[in-house]
Scaffold this motif. Structure first.
Motif, PDB file in Angstrom:
ATOM      1  N   GLN A 267      -3.172  -0.892   6.019  1.00  0.00           N
ATOM      2  CA  GLN A 267      -3.906  -0.235   4.936  1.00  0.00           C
ATOM      3  C   GLN A 267      -5.413  -0.464   5.066  1.00  0.00           C
ATOM      4  N   ARG A 268      -5.823  -1.650   5.515  1.00  0.00           N
ATOM      5  CA  ARG A 268      -7.256  -1.910   5.725  1.00  0.00           C
ATOM      6  C   ARG A 268      -7.806  -1.009   6.825  1.00  0.00           C
ATOM      7  N   ASN A 269      -7.017  -0.802   7.881  1.00  0.00           N
ATOM      8  CA  ASN A 269      -7.436   0.086   8.972  1.00  0.00           C
ATOM      9  C   ASN A 269      -7.546   1.532   8.508  1.00  0.00           C
ATOM     10  N   ARG A 270      -6.813   1.883   7.479  1.00  0.00           N
ATOM     11  CA  ARG A 270      -6.924   3.232   6.903  1.00  0.00           C
ATOM     12  C   ARG A 270      -8.180   3.366   6.046  1.00  0.00           C
ATOM     13  N   GLY A 271      -8.860   2.235   5.788  1.00  0.00           N
ATOM     14  CA  GLY A 271     -10.096   2.272   5.026  1.00  0.00           C
ATOM     15  C   GLY A 271      -9.939   1.934   3.554  1.00  0.00           C
ATOM     16  N   LEU A 272      -8.774   1.420   3.143  1.00  0.00           N
ATOM     17  CA  LEU A 272      -8.571   1.071   1.744  1.00  0.00           C
ATOM     18  C   LEU A 272      -9.107  -0.325   1.457  1.00  0.00           C
ATOM     19  N   ASN A 273      -9.627  -0.517   0.256  1.00  0.00           N
ATOM     20  CA  ASN A 273     -10.056  -1.855  -0.146  1.00  0.00           C
ATOM     21  C   ASN A 273      -8.897  -2.562  -0.862  1.00  0.00           C
ATOM     22  N   ASP A 274      -9.098  -3.831  -1.237  1.00  0.00           N
ATOM     23  CA  ASP A 274      -8.018  -4.621  -1.830  1.00  0.00           C
ATOM     24  C   ASP A 274      -7.498  -4.014  -3.132  1.00  0.00           C
ATOM     25  N   VAL A 275      -8.387  -3.485  -3.957  1.00  0.00           N
ATOM     26  CA  VAL A 275      -7.958  -2.886  -5.230  1.00  0.00           C
ATOM     27  C   VAL A 275      -7.049  -1.682  -4.972  1.00  0.00           C
ATOM     28  N   GLN A 276      -7.433  -0.844  -4.015  1.00  0.00           N
ATOM     29  CA  GLN A 276      -6.624   0.336  -3.688  1.00  0.00           C
ATOM     30  C   GLN A 276      -5.282  -0.064  -3.076  1.00  0.00           C
ATOM     31  N   ILE A 277      -5.279  -1.083  -2.240  1.00  0.00           N
ATOM     32  CA  ILE A 277      -4.029  -1.535  -1.620  1.00  0.00           C
ATOM     33  C   ILE A 277      -3.083  -2.093  -2.679  1.00  0.00           C
ATOM     34  N   ALA A 278      -3.610  -2.905  -3.596  1.00  0.00           N
ATOM     35  CA  ALA A 278      -2.774  -3.464  -4.663  1.00  0.00           C
ATOM     36  C   ALA A 278      -2.174  -2.341  -5.502  1.00  0.00           C
ATOM     37  N   ASP A 279      -2.969  -1.331  -5.818  1.00  0.00           N
ATOM     38  CA  ASP A 279      -2.472  -0.201  -6.602  1.00  0.00           C
ATOM     39  C   ASP A 279      -1.413   0.577  -5.828  1.00  0.00           C
ATOM     40  N   LEU A 280      -1.640   0.768  -4.539  1.00  0.00           N
ATOM     41  CA  LEU A 280      -0.694   1.500  -3.689  1.00  0.00           C
ATOM     42  C   LEU A 280       0.661   0.809  -3.639  1.00  0.00           C
ATOM     43  N   TYR A 281       0.642  -0.516  -3.557  1.00  0.00           N
ATOM     44  CA  TYR A 281       1.885  -1.279  -3.468  1.00  0.00           C
ATOM     45  C   TYR A 281       2.457  -1.669  -4.830  1.00  0.00           C
ATOM     46  N   GLY A 282       1.752  -1.295  -5.909  1.00  0.00           N
ATOM     47  CA  GLY A 282       2.266  -1.567  -7.248  1.00  0.00           C
ATOM     48  C   GLY A 282       2.225  -3.026  -7.627  1.00  0.00           C
ATOM     49  N   ILE A 283       1.230  -3.761  -7.103  1.00  0.00           N
ATOM     50  CA  ILE A 283       1.096  -5.170  -7.433  1.00  0.00           C
ATOM     51  C   ILE A 283      -0.285  -5.405  -8.030  1.00  0.00           C
ATOM     52  N   LYS A 284      -0.460  -6.551  -8.677  1.00  0.00           N
ATOM     53  CA  LYS A 284      -1.760  -6.901  -9.235  1.00  0.00           C
ATOM     54  C   LYS A 284      -2.668  -7.405  -8.116  1.00  0.00           C
ATOM     55  N   LEU A 285      -3.960  -7.277  -8.334  1.00  0.00           N
ATOM     56  CA  LEU A 285      -4.933  -7.750  -7.360  1.00  0.00           C
ATOM     57  C   LEU A 285      -4.778  -9.255  -7.125  1.00  0.00           C
ATOM     58  N   ASP A 286      -4.492 -10.002  -8.193  1.00  0.00           N
ATOM     59  CA  ASP A 286      -4.271 -11.450  -8.055  1.00  0.00           C
ATOM     60  C   ASP A 286      -3.099 -11.745  -7.122  1.00  0.00           C
ATOM     61  N   THR A 287      -2.046 -10.951  -7.236  1.00  0.00           N
ATOM     62  CA  THR A 287      -0.874 -11.133  -6.382  1.00  0.00           C
ATOM     63  C   THR A 287      -1.242 -10.876  -4.925  1.00  0.00           C
ATOM     64  N   LEU A 288      -2.019  -9.833  -4.684  1.00  0.00           N
ATOM     65  CA  LEU A 288      -2.455  -9.544  -3.324  1.00  0.00           C
ATOM     66  C   LEU A 288      -3.288 -10.703  -2.761  1.00  0.00           C
ATOM     67  N   GLN A 289      -4.149 -11.256  -3.598  1.00  0.00           N
ATOM     68  CA  GLN A 289      -4.972 -12.372  -3.144  1.00  0.00           C
ATOM     69  C   GLN A 289      -4.133 -13.606  -2.826  1.00  0.00           C
ATOM     70  N   VAL A 290      -3.065 -13.836  -3.590  1.00  0.00           N
ATOM     71  CA  VAL A 290      -2.138 -14.936  -3.277  1.00  0.00           C
ATOM     72  C   VAL A 290      -1.444 -14.679  -1.948  1.00  0.00           C
ATOM     73  N   TYR A 291      -0.989 -13.432  -1.730  1.00  0.00           N
ATOM     74  CA  TYR A 291      -0.373 -13.095  -0.453  1.00  0.00           C
ATOM     75  C   TYR A 291      -1.329 -13.380   0.694  1.00  0.00           C
ATOM     76  N   LYS A 292      -2.590 -12.955   0.532  1.00  0.00           N
ATOM     77  CA  LYS A 292      -3.576 -13.141   1.603  1.00  0.00           C
ATOM     78  C   LYS A 292      -3.818 -14.631   1.890  1.00  0.00           C
ATOM     79  N   SER A 293      -3.769 -15.445   0.860  1.00  0.00           N
ATOM     80  CA  SER A 293      -4.021 -16.894   1.078  1.00  0.00           C
ATOM     81  C   SER A 293      -2.864 -17.569   1.802  1.00  0.00           C
ATOM     82  N   THR A 294      -1.677 -16.961   1.775  1.00  0.00           N
ATOM     83  CA  THR A 294      -0.528 -17.582   2.429  1.00  0.00           C
ATOM     84  C   THR A 294      -0.331 -17.083   3.867  1.00  0.00           C
ATOM     85  N   TRP A 295      -1.079 -16.053   4.277  1.00  0.00           N
ATOM     86  CA  TRP A 295      -0.886 -15.515   5.629  1.00  0.00           C
ATOM     87  C   TRP A 295      -1.594 -16.351   6.631  1.00  0.00           C
TER      88      TRP A 295
END
Length: 99
Positions: free
Chosen positions: A71-99
């Motif tokens: 999704q980042r390669n498609r040019g989406l930012n974190d807010v757009q990715i979270a919305d696309l996947y139906g998750i909160k931005l905080d949840t996405l940030q937690v996912y990113k911290s565990t990768w």
């Protein structure tokens, strides 16, 4: 297993349609047709089930780092990715911290 089945067909006049009640006896069918069955795939064998609350694509299970990079390669930012996947931005940030 046959991929065909029979279907009974009744042709009703507009008056008969207006008077029709569910379960009403229509008598003998006007014709019997041989129809092909619609076969649905076995959804248990699909790679990744997608479901959700009606917003975005809602992937069942955690988003992977690969999903995020795509999704980042498609040019989406974190807010757009979270919305696309139906998750909160905080949840996405937690996912990113565990990768």
């Amino acid at each position: 297993m046959s991929i065909y089945t029979t279907m009974k067909v009744w042709q009703l006049t507009p008056e008969q349609m207006a008077a029709y009640k569910p379960g009403m006896d229509l008598g003998e069918p006007d014709r019997i047709e041989k129809v092909k069955l619609v076969v649905f795939p076995d959804f248990d064998l699909l790679p990744e089930q997608r479901n959700g609350r009606g917003r975005g694509i809602h992937i069942k299970g955690r988003m992977t780092s690969r999903d995020y990079e795509i999704q980042r390669n498609r040019g989406l930012n974190d807010v757009q990715i979270a919305d696309l996947y139906g998750i909160k931005l905080d949840t996405l940030q937690v996912y990113k911290s565990t990768w």
